[in-house]
Design a protein around this motif. Structure first.
Motif: not given
Length: 485
Positions: A227-240
């Protein structure tokens, strides 16, 4: 005498009438521009009668009819207003304040503090002392205000919240309303979590940075749900990250809807490639930034040529050493190098070349006369080369000149080069001639080692002229008398 005077007066009047008629015809032809006025003028009586209607015969009426004639339009207007009013009339519904029975008991809300985004949720109330009567629930949220209706059953009330109501995250306000009274008011939060990540928006730039570790590019990440809502604080994203044979992983944490990381350049040139991945398996396409060489170091230049004679025919080839930055990276193809040539005669020549595998090459034509060049190359504002000197010798020591046909045919040549061969076709020969109010210069080009100037008597009158002949850096002056051909 009198007859002549009358005749003159008659002719004068005729001329005036003729001019007036001509002017009238001229404006008459343009009369279409004034057709409204012309129409009124031609139809004056009909227009006047139309404006006076229906009072054209007003004077013939008696007093009663005259009064009725004035009142009739007023009556027509009043009747028309009455009919329009009746057609547009609407009945006014008086407001009657309704009274509702009062019930003395507390309204209990079943525990509900958070709602999953886009989930169908039930909202329950306990109203032990209320009979089975309808109730309204007003919801204020991301999509505005919505009112839901339901009926109490055995002291309990249950509202089903549609999915469409709670598709935007944030605080929602709920109000239970009975009649015109607000019985209960509370808030609940619509939330999403990292399991709902559907798309990862990312921005990686600038797309070109310089080697050396001082320049950097930045990655910005903004994951969202369906629904195009941003994720809450603390959500983890892995970057390669990948650069040549080096691979790294970075863990980013969302704060205030986004996360970012700076990637500093390496000492070598290449491509920095990154990709992102969420905990629920959503991945992105790779994004790249090119690491370009740093500013170049000073370099050297060299030259090659077939011979050292100034024949205006051969070319000198200038070549740079391989251009590198302070980290040993070869400059990218297409770097512009400027070659500046200062001649012994004070002239300044320029040439340009682009690098291929770090080397720039250009060619410059030999001069037409003995000269000495000082050559230096530049990468403008960044680096420069050493200065080299090139000497050119004259290809001839003599300039044969012959005058024929009363000195009106000047033959220059044949001019021979350094091996006794004829000079190349197209060698410039200039003749400056002064005398008998003439002061001009003519330039011609050799064919087969010579050229011929013809001085015609209709352009150069008989007399004494000073002639300066110049070619390949050699100059000769002759004083000649020109006579009839």
């Amino acid at each position: 005498m009198l007859g002549t005077l009358l005749k003159d007066i008659r002719n004068f009047i005729r001329r005036l009438l003729f001019k007036a008629r001509a002017k009238y015809c001229k404006w008459y032809r343009k009369g279409w521009l004034f057709w409204p006025l012309k129409f009124i003028w031609v139809n004056y009586k009909y227009v006047l009668r139309t404006l006076n209607y229906p009072f054209a015969d007003y004077k013939k009426l008696n007093q009663t009819n005259r009064g009725l004639g004035i009142i009739a339009p007023l009556l027509f207007v009043l009747i028309t207003m009455f009919i329009v009013g009746r057609l547009t009339h609407t009945e006014k519904i008086p407001y009657v304040k309704r009274t509702y029975a009062s019930y003395d008991c507390d309204v209990e809300v079943l525990p509900l503090t958070t709602i999953g985004v886009g989930e169908r949720t039930s909202l329950g109330f306990n109203l032990p002392c209320y009979p089975d009567i309808p109730m309204n629930l007003m919801v204020k949220g991301g999509y505005g205000v919505l009112v839901l209706k339901d009926t109490i059953a055995n002291g309990k009330l249950n509202f089903e919240l549609p999915k469409a109501i709670v598709q935007k995250t944030g605080d929602y306000e709920f109000s239970l309303i009975y009649g015109e009274k607000e019985l209960k008011k509370f808030t609940a939060e619509v939330v999403t979590n990292d399991d709902n990540i559907n798309f990862i928006e990312s921005y990686f730039g600038p797309r070109i940075i310089l080697a050396g570790g001082r320049d950097y590019t930045m990655l910005t990440v903004a994951p969202t749900d369906s629904f195009d809502n941003p994720m809450p604080n603390g959500t983890q994203i892995k970057v390669n990250e990948n650069f040549k044979e080096v691979q790294k992983s970075h863990q980013l944490e969302i704060k205030d809807f986004t996360a970012f990381k700076r990637f500093y350049s390496y000492n070598k040139t290449g491509k920095i490639t990154v990709s992102m991945q969420s905990q629920n398996g959503v991945t992105t396409k790779e994004k790249t930034t090119d690491v370009y060489p740093f500013t170049p170091q000073d370099f050297s230049i060299s030259h090659t040529k077939e011979h050292s004679f100034s024949d205006g025919n051969e070319v000198v080839t200038f070549r740079t050493s391989q251009l590198k930055d302070i980290y040993g990276n070869v400059l990218q193809n297409g770097t512009m190098v400027h070659f500046l040539i200062n001649t012994e005669s004070g002239k300044k020549l320029t040439a340009y070349a682009k690098t291929v595998k770090g080397i720039a090459t250009t060619k410059v034509q030999h001069p037409y006369e003995a000269d000495s060049w000082e050559v230096q190359a530049f990468v403008p504002g960044l680096a420069e080369s050493n200065i080299i000197t090139i000497d050119f010798k004259s290809i001839t020591i003599d300039l044969p000149i012959n005058f024929k046909a009363s000195n009106r045919r000047l033959i220059v040549g044949p001019i021979k080069s350094y091996m006794g061969q004829l000079v190349p076709n197209g060698t410039a020969v200039s003749l400056h001639i002064e005398g008998e109010n003439k002061d001009e210069t003519k330039v011609q080009y050799t064919v087969g080692g010579k050229t011929e100037f013809i001085l015609r008597d209709f352009y150069y009158p008989n007399g004494v002229y000073q002639m300066n002949i110049k070619a390949l850096g050699i100059q000769k002056t002759k004083l000649k008398k020109l006579t009839d051909e």
